[in-house]
Design a protein around this motif. Structure first.
Motif, PDB file in Angstrom:
ATOM      1  N   ASP A 124      73.855  -3.509  38.642  1.00 13.18           N
ATOM      2  CA  ASP A 124      73.252  -5.019  37.789  1.00 13.18           C
ATOM      3  C   ASP A 124      74.443  -5.799  38.907  1.00 13.18           C
ATOM      4  O   ASP A 124      74.943  -5.651  39.688  1.00 13.18           O
ATOM      5  CB  ASP A 124      73.673  -5.759  36.406  1.00 13.18           C
ATOM      6  N   ALA A 125      73.448  -7.098  39.719  1.00 13.38           N
ATOM      7  CA  ALA A 125      74.613  -7.405  40.362  1.00 13.38           C
ATOM      8  C   ALA A 125      75.611  -8.355  39.734  1.00 13.38           C
ATOM      9  O   ALA A 125      75.476  -9.335  39.337  1.00 13.38           O
ATOM     10  CB  ALA A 125      73.743  -8.985  41.355  1.00 13.38           C
ATOM     11  N   PRO A 126      76.779  -8.292  40.534  1.00  9.83           N
ATOM     12  CA  PRO A 126      77.971  -9.478  40.684  1.00  9.83           C
ATOM     13  C   PRO A 126      78.419 -10.446  40.676  1.00  9.83           C
ATOM     14  O   PRO A 126      79.052 -10.831  40.215  1.00  9.83           O
ATOM     15  CB  PRO A 126      78.879  -7.862  40.865  1.00  9.83           C
ATOM     16  N   TYR A 127      76.780 -10.828  40.954  1.00  6.46           N
ATOM     17  CA  TYR A 127      77.127 -12.187  41.306  1.00  6.46           C
ATOM     18  C   TYR A 127      75.771 -13.252  41.020  1.00  6.46           C
ATOM     19  O   TYR A 127      74.433 -12.638  40.362  1.00  6.46           O
ATOM     20  CB  TYR A 127      76.871 -12.148  42.992  1.00  6.46           C
ATOM     21  N   LYS A 128      74.865 -14.536  40.746  1.00  7.79           N
ATOM     22  CA  LYS A 128      74.300 -14.887  40.694  1.00  7.79           C
ATOM     23  C   LYS A 128      73.504 -15.429  42.150  1.00  7.79           C
ATOM     24  O   LYS A 128      73.751 -15.803  43.013  1.00  7.79           O
ATOM     25  CB  LYS A 128      74.839 -16.375  39.710  1.00  7.79           C
ATOM     26  N   THR A 129      72.478 -15.502  41.670  1.00  6.96           N
ATOM     27  CA  THR A 129      71.334 -16.018  42.450  1.00  6.96           C
ATOM     28  C   THR A 129      70.842 -17.765  42.525  1.00  6.96           C
ATOM     29  O   THR A 129      70.322 -18.095  41.298  1.00  6.96           O
ATOM     30  CB  THR A 129      70.108 -15.380  42.114  1.00  6.96           C
ATOM     31  N   TYR A 130      70.533 -18.395  43.553  1.00  2.88           N
ATOM     32  CA  TYR A 130      70.523 -19.553  43.483  1.00  2.88           C
ATOM     33  C   TYR A 130      69.895 -19.888  44.306  1.00  2.88           C
ATOM     34  O   TYR A 130      69.877 -19.497  44.837  1.00  2.88           O
ATOM     35  CB  TYR A 130      71.501 -20.460  43.758  1.00  2.88           C
ATOM     36  N   THR A 131      69.307 -21.279  44.175  1.00  2.00           N
ATOM     37  CA  THR A 131      68.254 -21.830  45.247  1.00  2.00           C
ATOM     38  C   THR A 131      68.087 -22.901  44.704  1.00  2.00           C
ATOM     39  O   THR A 131      69.190 -23.643  44.328  1.00  2.00           O
ATOM     40  CB  THR A 131      66.444 -21.548  44.491  1.00  2.00           C
ATOM     41  N   VAL A 132      67.052 -24.545  45.671  1.00  2.00           N
ATOM     42  CA  VAL A 132      67.359 -25.278  45.632  1.00  2.00           C
ATOM     43  C   VAL A 132      66.245 -25.948  45.674  1.00  2.00           C
ATOM     44  O   VAL A 132      65.249 -25.448  45.347  1.00  2.00           O
ATOM     45  CB  VAL A 132      67.582 -26.232  47.143  1.00  2.00           C
ATOM     46  N   ASP A 133      65.757 -27.009  44.078  1.00  2.00           N
ATOM     47  CA  ASP A 133      65.151 -27.734  43.841  1.00  2.00           C
ATOM     48  C   ASP A 133      64.265 -29.379  44.157  1.00  2.00           C
ATOM     49  O   ASP A 133      65.266 -29.000  45.820  1.00  2.00           O
ATOM     50  CB  ASP A 133      65.129 -27.850  42.348  1.00  2.00           C
ATOM     51  N   GLY A 134      63.878 -29.033  43.835  1.00  5.21           N
ATOM     52  CA  GLY A 134      63.136 -30.545  44.648  1.00  5.21           C
ATOM     53  C   GLY A 134      63.485 -31.231  44.167  1.00  5.21           C
ATOM     54  O   GLY A 134      63.316 -32.424  45.716  1.00  5.21           O
ATOM     55  N   TYR A 135      64.771 -31.834  43.898  1.00  7.58           N
ATOM     56  CA  TYR A 135      65.161 -32.721  43.875  1.00  7.58           C
ATOM     57  C   TYR A 135      66.326 -32.857  45.305  1.00  7.58           C
ATOM     58  O   TYR A 135      67.878 -33.110  44.887  1.00  7.58           O
ATOM     59  CB  TYR A 135      66.046 -33.271  42.403  1.00  7.58           C
ATOM     60  N   ASN A 136      66.574 -31.388  45.913  1.00  9.78           N
ATOM     61  CA  ASN A 136      67.520 -30.932  46.816  1.00  9.78           C
ATOM     62  C   ASN A 136      69.037 -30.579  45.698  1.00  9.78           C
ATOM     63  O   ASN A 136      70.401 -31.236  46.453  1.00  9.78           O
ATOM     64  CB  ASN A 136      67.972 -31.892  47.678  1.00  9.78           C
ATOM     65  N   SER A 137      68.776 -29.527  45.091  1.00 11.77           N
ATOM     66  CA  SER A 137      69.412 -30.032  43.766  1.00 11.77           C
ATOM     67  C   SER A 137      70.117 -28.025  43.728  1.00 11.77           C
ATOM     68  O   SER A 137      69.040 -27.311  43.753  1.00 11.77           O
ATOM     69  CB  SER A 137      70.348 -30.340  42.621  1.00 11.77           C
ATOM     70  N   VAL A 138      71.220 -27.806  43.691  1.00 11.28           N
ATOM     71  CA  VAL A 138      71.077 -25.901  43.567  1.00 11.28           C
ATOM     72  C   VAL A 138      71.381 -25.487  42.212  1.00 11.28           C
ATOM     73  O   VAL A 138      71.349 -26.453  41.215  1.00 11.28           O
ATOM     74  CB  VAL A 138      72.658 -25.722  44.420  1.00 11.28           C
ATOM     75  N   THR A 139      69.967 -25.096  41.923  1.00 12.62           N
ATOM     76  CA  THR A 139      70.426 -23.860  40.462  1.00 12.62           C
ATOM     77  C   THR A 139      69.844 -22.508  40.711  1.00 12.62           C
ATOM     78  O   THR A 139      69.625 -22.408  41.344  1.00 12.62           O
ATOM     79  CB  THR A 139      68.936 -25.320  39.882  1.00 12.62           C
ATOM     80  N   GLU A 140      70.249 -21.942  39.577  1.00 11.37           N
ATOM     81  CA  GLU A 140      70.090 -20.540  39.648  1.00 11.37           C
ATOM     82  C   GLU A 140      68.734 -19.878  39.026  1.00 11.37           C
ATOM     83  O   GLU A 140      67.533 -21.074  38.291  1.00 11.37           O
ATOM     84  CB  GLU A 140      70.870 -20.412  37.660  1.00 11.37           C
ATOM     85  N   ALA A 190      66.756 -12.276  43.424  1.00 12.83           N
ATOM     86  CA  ALA A 190      66.480 -11.925  44.531  1.00 12.83           C
ATOM     87  C   ALA A 190      66.763 -10.775  44.627  1.00 12.83           C
ATOM     88  O   ALA A 190      65.873 -10.171  45.574  1.00 12.83           O
ATOM     89  CB  ALA A 190      66.765 -13.125  45.393  1.00 12.83           C
ATOM     90  N   TYR A 191      67.266 -10.079  45.410  1.00 11.54           N
ATOM     91  CA  TYR A 191      68.287  -8.791  45.459  1.00 11.54           C
ATOM     92  C   TYR A 191      69.660  -8.409  44.749  1.00 11.54           C
ATOM     93  O   TYR A 191      70.210  -8.919  44.146  1.00 11.54           O
ATOM     94  CB  TYR A 191      68.342  -8.936  47.933  1.00 11.54           C
ATOM     95  N   LEU A 192      69.511  -6.758  44.825  1.00  7.62           N
ATOM     96  CA  LEU A 192      70.448  -6.310  43.870  1.00  7.62           C
ATOM     97  C   LEU A 192      71.828  -5.209  45.086  1.00  7.62           C
ATOM     98  O   LEU A 192      71.012  -4.974  46.259  1.00  7.62           O
ATOM     99  CB  LEU A 192      69.373  -5.641  43.726  1.00  7.62           C
ATOM    100  N   PRO A 193      72.085  -5.063  45.049  1.00  9.35           N
ATOM    101  CA  PRO A 193      73.780  -3.906  45.650  1.00  9.35           C
ATOM    102  C   PRO A 193      72.742  -2.624  45.406  1.00  9.35           C
ATOM    103  O   PRO A 193      71.728  -2.338  44.325  1.00  9.35           O
ATOM    104  CB  PRO A 193      74.805  -4.103  44.552  1.00  9.35           C
ATOM    105  N   TYR A 194      72.390  -2.042  46.523  1.00  8.50           N
ATOM    106  CA  TYR A 194      72.008  -0.604  47.167  1.00  8.50           C
ATOM    107  C   TYR A 194      72.762  -0.094  47.313  1.00  8.50           C
ATOM    108  O   TYR A 194      72.499   1.783  46.325  1.00  8.50           O
ATOM    109  CB  TYR A 194      70.864  -0.835  48.101  1.00  8.50           C
ATOM    110  N   LYS A 195      73.599   0.243  47.997  1.00  9.27           N
ATOM    111  CA  LYS A 195      74.321   1.101  48.615  1.00  9.27           C
ATOM    112  C   LYS A 195      75.594   0.811  49.347  1.00  9.27           C
ATOM    113  O   LYS A 195      75.498  -0.469  49.676  1.00  9.27           O
ATOM    114  CB  LYS A 195      73.913   2.309  49.090  1.00  9.27           C
TER     115      LYS A 195
END
Length: 696
Positions: free
Chosen positions: A43-59, A63-68
């Motif tokens: 499981d990822a030891p981090y959170k993934t964020y994106t930007v919504d239509g209001y230009n605010s960062v949201t979880e 998107a990507y998992l640690p592989y090796k």
């Protein structure tokens, strides 16, 4: 015999347990022994964020998992690696700067070869072509070394010996990329002129500087420098452009750069003329370390702290994930990221110089669908892109980029109603405007003749009623009733706003001397203004809305308006009283309310207009609002002057004093709030301590 049988059974059980323990131990030893390439689908030891239509960062979804994690190539350990290149066939060229060499590994992590020993001095950057020609930027050697596919040195490029390069500039190459024709683009330390462009012709021909960063200066800086002497200006820090930190190149020859401290110009996508094609950049890191081009018209940036950003080719942020390792050696986190590469299978490779290892991340199913949609959409295959976009939205229907892409795909197909729906979901004003324009055009084509007939019919009806009223007086009773209502004192006071707007000097005389208005009428008008403000704020046209859809904070709005109004009126009354003003508090309060009457008159029209215009007609709403505000300010100025019998100069003085007093009151309120918060925290901790001691 029974006891002997039990002993044999116990002995057999002991032997079985011993075998299992030895087996588990051997498996553990085997895992440790083969830990050069440590694979961990965790499981990822981090959170993934994106930007919504209001230009605010949201979880959002991972998107990507640690592989090796690659800690060795074959049996070769790395020491302070600073750069690497990953080819489409999986071959990896790592610039092992601490050992002053290049280490080459295959797709399975096996060692292929090493080269550069005895040649490299202080290598910083590496680039490898599809034909396995290796270019190394060596800062300490002040050279670009070129090796063939066998690792043999074939060329060395040093400082260009031309005046155009700059006589006082050294040649300290840090990063390098090469286009299909062999032209080299080099980032040099302390060279603020831009990226050095060198052709391989004639053993290295200097072509000039490329993609120079712009400089800017504030108005205050310009004025301050103009006031200084030549000697003082010479001691100031020069306003010079920043040197790019890193760069990448795609198959079309487009250069991507990252430069720390450049704000909106941190990310650049430069065409052949050196013009940045990213016009509306998304959020970026303040300390970017490297950039890489993806496989789906996208690109990636990694920061020094290990945060990874994925963008589309327009610079819009898709994902942000990763982070800095806090010493727990968790897979997927970095200590000091130096370089990033993207594999042909969309895996992300991040080089960590402090850990001397490469972190590998694999995309999730959610990301695979998004990448497929990105690729299809960029190729103009809008119908095909809808399927992967639908899958993305099934997993997360609030992912604004997918909503925007779906809306654009529907728009290209002519489904303007559907495009309008997704434009609202993604808060895409441009798409909303274009879709609404088409819907409005279609409606007008179908209904324009009907609208004209209705308008003409209403005009004829109005003329007919007026004609009959003049002949037979059919409207005598309704007119008498309306006149009776108008003659009511409160109604007359409310209607006074129309006279006040057109004749503010006489209007203020009526407020001050003739009691044309009352506090009750002013309060009713204030209540109407508050209602109009709230309606316009939360229900105006989509393109003009400044608050999130579905979020209401009416109580705060009302408190803000009332506090602001009474703060302005109270401070103005205080300043007028001190400066021999004739106005009483009632007159000042009522005049301020009536001065805002253009808001009541024009806001309904502006509100209605905001629902029927597109970006092409946005000017009418903006200009109407501007005229309304200007009218209100003029009325307030006249009110202060007439109510207090001031001159124009005295009026400006009172306005300045009022603004200053408001600032002082706000400062005092802030100080009192901070002090009270500290007292409250102290009392809370004191009570908690007493309760703890009593309980103990």
């Amino acid at each position: 015999m029974k006891k002997i049988s039990e002993k044999r059974q116990n002995k057999s059980s002991f032997i079985n347990i011993l075998k299992r323990s030895i087996g588990i131990a051997l498996i553990g030893i085997s895992l440790i022994w083969n830990a050069d390439v440590l694979t961990a689908h965790a499981d990822a030891p981090y959170k993934t964020y994106t930007v919504d239509g209001y230009n605010s960062v949201t979880e959002t979804q991972t998107a990507y998992l640690p592989y090796k994690t690659i800690t060795k190539i074959g049996d070769e350990s790395l020491m302070t690696p600073t750069d690497f290149t990953l080819l489409d066939d999986g071959t990896m060229y790592v610039l092992d700067s601490g050992n002053k060499r290049v280490v080459v590994g295959d797709a399975d992590g096996n060692l292929v070869t090493t080269f550069g020993e005895g040649v490299l001095v202080g290598p910083k950057g590496i680039y490898v072509t599809d034909k396995h020609i290796t270019y190394v930027a060596d800062r300490d050697a002040k050279s670009i070394f070129v090796f063939d596919e066998n690792g043999e040195l074939i060329h060395t490029y040093t400082r260009p010996q031309v005046a155009m390069y700059g006589d006082a500039l050294d040649f300290l190459p840090l990063k390098i990329v090469v286009n299909s024709s062999g032209t080299m683009y080099i980032v040099c330390e302390s060279n603020t002129n831009g990226i050095v462009e060198i052709s391989p012709v004639d053993n290295g021909t200097f072509l000039g500087y490329f993609g120079t960063n712009a400089t800017s200066a504030s108005v205050w800086t310009i004025v301050w420098r103009a006031l200084l002497t030549d000697a003082q200006r010479a001691k100031m820090v020069g306003n010079i452009p920043a040197t790019p930190d890193n760069m990448a190149i795609d198959e079309k020859g487009i250069i991507y750069t990252v430069t720390r401290g450049e704000g909106d110009d941190t990310l650049k996508r430069l065409n052949i003329a050196g013009v940045n094609m990213i016009t509306d950049p998304g959020k970026s890191d303040t300390v970017p370390a490297a950039i890489a081009v993806g496989n789906h018209d996208n690109f990636f940036v990694v920061s020094q702290q290990g945060f990874i950003y994925e963008y589309n080719n327009e610079g819009q942020l898709l994902f942000m994930f990763g982070g800095k390792d806090d010493g727990q050696q968790r897979i997927g986190l970095s200590t000091k990221a130096e370089a990033i590469q993207i594999g042909s299978d969309d895996k992300i490779y991040v080089l960590d110089s402090d850990k001397a290892q490469i972190q590998v991340y694999e995309p999730t199913e959610f990301t695979d669908y998004l990448h497929e949609a990105l690729y299809l959409f960029s190729k103009g295959r809008y119908e095909e892109s809808k399927e992967p976009l639908s899958q993305v939205l099934m997993m997360n229907n609030l992912f604004d980029y997918a909503n925007m892409a779906m809306g654009k795909a529907l728009y290209k197909e002519g489904d303007y109603e559907g495009a309008l729906k997704y434009a609202k979901l993604s808060i895409d004003n441009d798409l909303y405007s274009d879709s609404f324009w088409e819907i409005r055009n279609i409606w007008l084509k179908k209904n324009l003749s009907t609208v004209i007939v209705i308008i003409l019919a209403l005009i004829v009806l109005n003329k007919s009623i007026k004609y009959l009223d003049n002949k037979k007086n059919i409207l005598s009773k309704p007119k008498a009733f309306v006149q009776k209502i108008k003659n009511q004192k409160l109604v007359a006071q409310l209607r006074y706003i129309f006279f006040y707007m057109r004749h503010p000097i006489d209007g203020n005389y009526g407020i001050k001397r003739q009691n044309k208005v009352s506090v009750l009428a002013s309060n009713i008008l204030l209540a109407l203004m508050i209602v109009f403000f709230i309606i316009n704020k939360y229900f105006c046209g989509f393109m003009f809305k400044t608050v999130r859809e579905g979020q209401f904070d009416v109580a705060s709005d009302i408190i803000m308006i009332l506090v602001g109004l009474f703060l302005i009126v109270g401070c103005n009354y205080l300043m007028c009283t001190i400066n021999d003003g004739e106005g009483k508090f009632k007159a000042i309060y009522c005049s301020f309310i009536y001065s805002a009457s253009p808001f009541l008159v024009f806001m309904p029209f502006i509100f209605a207009l905001s629902h029927v215009v597109t970006y092409n007609e946005e000017f009418f709403v903006s200009f109407g609002s501007f005229c309304m505000v200007c009218w209100i300010l003029v009325l307030i100025f006249i009110a202060i002057r007439e109510i207090n019998n001031y001159t124009v100069g005295e009026t400006f003085k009172i306005i300045g004093l009022t603004v200053f007093t408001i600032l002082i009151v706000c400062l005092l309120a802030f100080i009192i709030y901070v002090l009270w918060s500290q007292v409250f925290d102290f009392l809370q901790s004191l009570v908690g301590e007493v309760v703890y001691r009593i309980g103990g």
